[in-house]
Design a protein around this motif. Sequence first.
Motif, PDB file in Angstrom:
ATOM      1  N   ALA A  96      -6.784  10.000  -7.996  1.00  0.00           N
ATOM      2  CA  ALA A  96      -5.377   9.716  -8.257  1.00  0.00           C
ATOM      3  C   ALA A  96      -4.519  10.543  -7.322  1.00  0.00           C
ATOM      4  O   ALA A  96      -4.809  11.726  -7.100  1.00  0.00           O
ATOM      5  CB  ALA A  96      -5.020  10.023  -9.716  1.00  0.00           C
ATOM      6  N   ASP A  97      -3.501   9.921  -6.749  1.00  0.00           N
ATOM      7  CA  ASP A  97      -2.562  10.621  -5.868  1.00  0.00           C
ATOM      8  C   ASP A  97      -3.273  11.331  -4.719  1.00  0.00           C
ATOM      9  O   ASP A  97      -2.964  12.479  -4.373  1.00  0.00           O
ATOM     10  CB  ASP A  97      -1.721  11.627  -6.663  1.00  0.00           C
ATOM     11  CG  ASP A  97      -0.920  10.969  -7.770  1.00  0.00           C
ATOM     12  OD1 ASP A  97      -0.449   9.828  -7.565  1.00  0.00           O
ATOM     13  OD2 ASP A  97      -0.792  11.583  -8.847  1.00  0.00           O
ATOM     14  N   GLU A  98      -4.262  10.647  -4.136  1.00  0.00           N
ATOM     15  CA  GLU A  98      -5.017  11.182  -2.995  1.00  0.00           C
ATOM     16  C   GLU A  98      -5.774  12.455  -3.340  1.00  0.00           C
ATOM     17  O   GLU A  98      -6.092  13.268  -2.466  1.00  0.00           O
ATOM     18  CB  GLU A  98      -4.088  11.455  -1.797  1.00  0.00           C
ATOM     19  CG  GLU A  98      -3.321  10.246  -1.309  1.00  0.00           C
ATOM     20  CD  GLU A  98      -4.243   9.110  -0.870  1.00  0.00           C
ATOM     21  OE1 GLU A  98      -5.274   9.404  -0.237  1.00  0.00           O
ATOM     22  OE2 GLU A  98      -3.935   7.940  -1.176  1.00  0.00           O
ATOM     23  N   GLN A  99      -6.092  12.636  -4.625  1.00  0.00           N
ATOM     24  CA  GLN A  99      -6.860  13.790  -5.088  1.00  0.00           C
ATOM     25  C   GLN A  99      -8.102  13.317  -5.834  1.00  0.00           C
ATOM     26  O   GLN A  99      -8.047  12.345  -6.599  1.00  0.00           O
ATOM     27  CB  GLN A  99      -6.014  14.647  -6.035  1.00  0.00           C
ATOM     28  CG  GLN A  99      -4.751  15.218  -5.424  1.00  0.00           C
ATOM     29  CD  GLN A  99      -5.010  16.487  -4.631  1.00  0.00           C
ATOM     30  OE1 GLN A  99      -5.788  17.353  -5.038  1.00  0.00           O
ATOM     31  NE2 GLN A  99      -4.355  16.605  -3.484  1.00  0.00           N
ATOM     32  N   LYS A 101     -10.325  14.035  -8.788  1.00  0.00           N
ATOM     33  CA  LYS A 101     -10.267  14.762 -10.045  1.00  0.00           C
ATOM     34  C   LYS A 101     -11.694  15.084 -10.490  1.00  0.00           C
ATOM     35  O   LYS A 101     -12.598  14.258 -10.353  1.00  0.00           O
ATOM     36  CB  LYS A 101      -9.563  13.934 -11.123  1.00  0.00           C
ATOM     37  CG  LYS A 101      -8.179  13.438 -10.723  1.00  0.00           C
ATOM     38  CD  LYS A 101      -7.198  14.584 -10.531  1.00  0.00           C
ATOM     39  CE  LYS A 101      -5.805  14.061 -10.205  1.00  0.00           C
ATOM     40  NZ  LYS A 101      -4.832  15.153 -10.022  1.00  0.00           N
ATOM     41  N   SER A 114      -8.712  19.468  -9.305  1.00  0.00           N
ATOM     42  CA  SER A 114      -8.603  18.463  -8.251  1.00  0.00           C
ATOM     43  C   SER A 114      -8.752  19.102  -6.883  1.00  0.00           C
ATOM     44  O   SER A 114      -8.583  20.319  -6.722  1.00  0.00           O
ATOM     45  CB  SER A 114      -7.270  17.719  -8.341  1.00  0.00           C
ATOM     46  OG  SER A 114      -6.189  18.602  -8.111  1.00  0.00           O
ATOM     47  N   ASP A 165     -10.457   2.095  -6.015  1.00  0.00           N
ATOM     48  CA  ASP A 165      -9.956   2.647  -7.268  1.00  0.00           C
ATOM     49  C   ASP A 165     -11.088   3.318  -8.031  1.00  0.00           C
ATOM     50  O   ASP A 165     -12.242   2.920  -7.944  1.00  0.00           O
ATOM     51  CB  ASP A 165      -9.348   1.532  -8.128  1.00  0.00           C
ATOM     52  CG  ASP A 165      -8.618   2.096  -9.344  1.00  0.00           C
ATOM     53  OD1 ASP A 165      -7.904   3.110  -9.196  1.00  0.00           O
ATOM     54  OD2 ASP A 165      -8.766   1.542 -10.441  1.00  0.00           O
ATOM     55  N   THR A 167     -10.695   4.967 -11.841  1.00  0.00           N
ATOM     56  CA  THR A 167      -9.943   5.466 -12.993  1.00  0.00           C
ATOM     57  C   THR A 167     -10.622   5.031 -14.285  1.00  0.00           C
ATOM     58  O   THR A 167     -11.246   3.959 -14.347  1.00  0.00           O
ATOM     59  CB  THR A 167      -8.499   4.934 -12.993  1.00  0.00           C
ATOM     60  OG1 THR A 167      -8.517   3.497 -12.950  1.00  0.00           O
ATOM     61  CG2 THR A 167      -7.701   5.468 -11.828  1.00  0.00           C
TER      62      THR A 167
END
Length: 404
Positions: A96-99, A101, A114, A165, A167
């Motif tokens: 998420a957000d180029e990180q 996790k 992250s 993706d 998630t």
Amino acid sequence: MSLLVISVLSFAATPAVRAEFPRVTIFDADGQTTSGSMQDWSSDSIRLATADKRSWNWRDVVTVRFDDRPAPATPRGAAIWLANGDRLIAHGIGIADEQLKFRWPKVAGELDRSVPIEAVRGLSLALPHAREPRDQFAAWLLDRKDPRDELRLANGDRVAGELTDWTDGMLALSTAAAELKLQEAEVREIAFNAELITLRESTTLRWLVELSDGSRITLLAERSQFQDGVLNATHVTGATWRIPLEAICELRVLGGRAVFLSDLTSVASEQSPFLAGSRDWPMRRDRAVSGSPLRLASREYAKGLGMHSRAAVTYSLTKQDRQFTARVGLDDSTTGPGTALCAVELDGRRVFVVERLSRTIGPQQLPLIDVSQGKRLTLIVDYSELGDSQDHANWCDAVLLRTP
């Protein structure tokens, strides 16, 4: 980059409080070894609770070993490998957000952490229990040049494309043939597009820290502070983590007066197979020639050179170089009665030699070798008995000690 001014680990000088601080052994750039209870640790220096309350600027330190702790554990569960070779024994949980996790149970409990995805080579969601397949995956990942993301599945299949993706336990991979949706449980390992991996090399003072869970991380000294038993650390990627003191087993200082040979560029390097047409074994930095981690006598080393007979590597010396030392032995992956000759030469003059190095004899610690009058330092691994059979030799913690 601003320097943080830190007050760390101040305590009353009573036996009850002193006992709370770990006993450490410091090897410094003057070639001296000192042991004692750690009293202070700041971004600038470390001090021991010795009679003279001796302190060292971090630039004058080579290694700090926590004496009351065992060597880092064998990596278990899951792992993440970064662009600079750092390893987190942590479980990736999404992007998420180029990180990337992840959860780091032995260090951060159930808290999510992250790291920038551009600094991640890949990860394993389920590390093999056996050492050999674990090493093979890590070596493949660190050497990989493929400009695609690749997923290795639990059923043995491999699929490559673009990971679009990840998630809530679901991964989406766009391939030339289809758009795939995969549950996390179906995926065993992930390798990221090698052309998109970037991590600017830092030249500031760094700590290469080994943790009890088998993690190995490189931290920016001036942007990390120690307080209340926790290292508030800034990684070279810019990620910030809280590392409990009790999780730290050992650290090496990079960018100070001690210079590890694996961080230098050699002026000459050669390897000659025993038989014509045999496999070449080029020298490796910070890995054995097989690509696996450097291991001697069941201990893994973060820094060093991996070589195979017959091989020689030469480095130019500077006017500041004063002493050289290392620990040399046959890598733990070798089996049987393999032997090798290992030597150090200074301007062509042999200054150290082990005529017959074997797993039975075990690793040998080099003395502090005076190189102050030399111009070139050469490490040699040569044939001994049985030609070059099993001659994977590691020069661990091969380091030059320089004047201030």
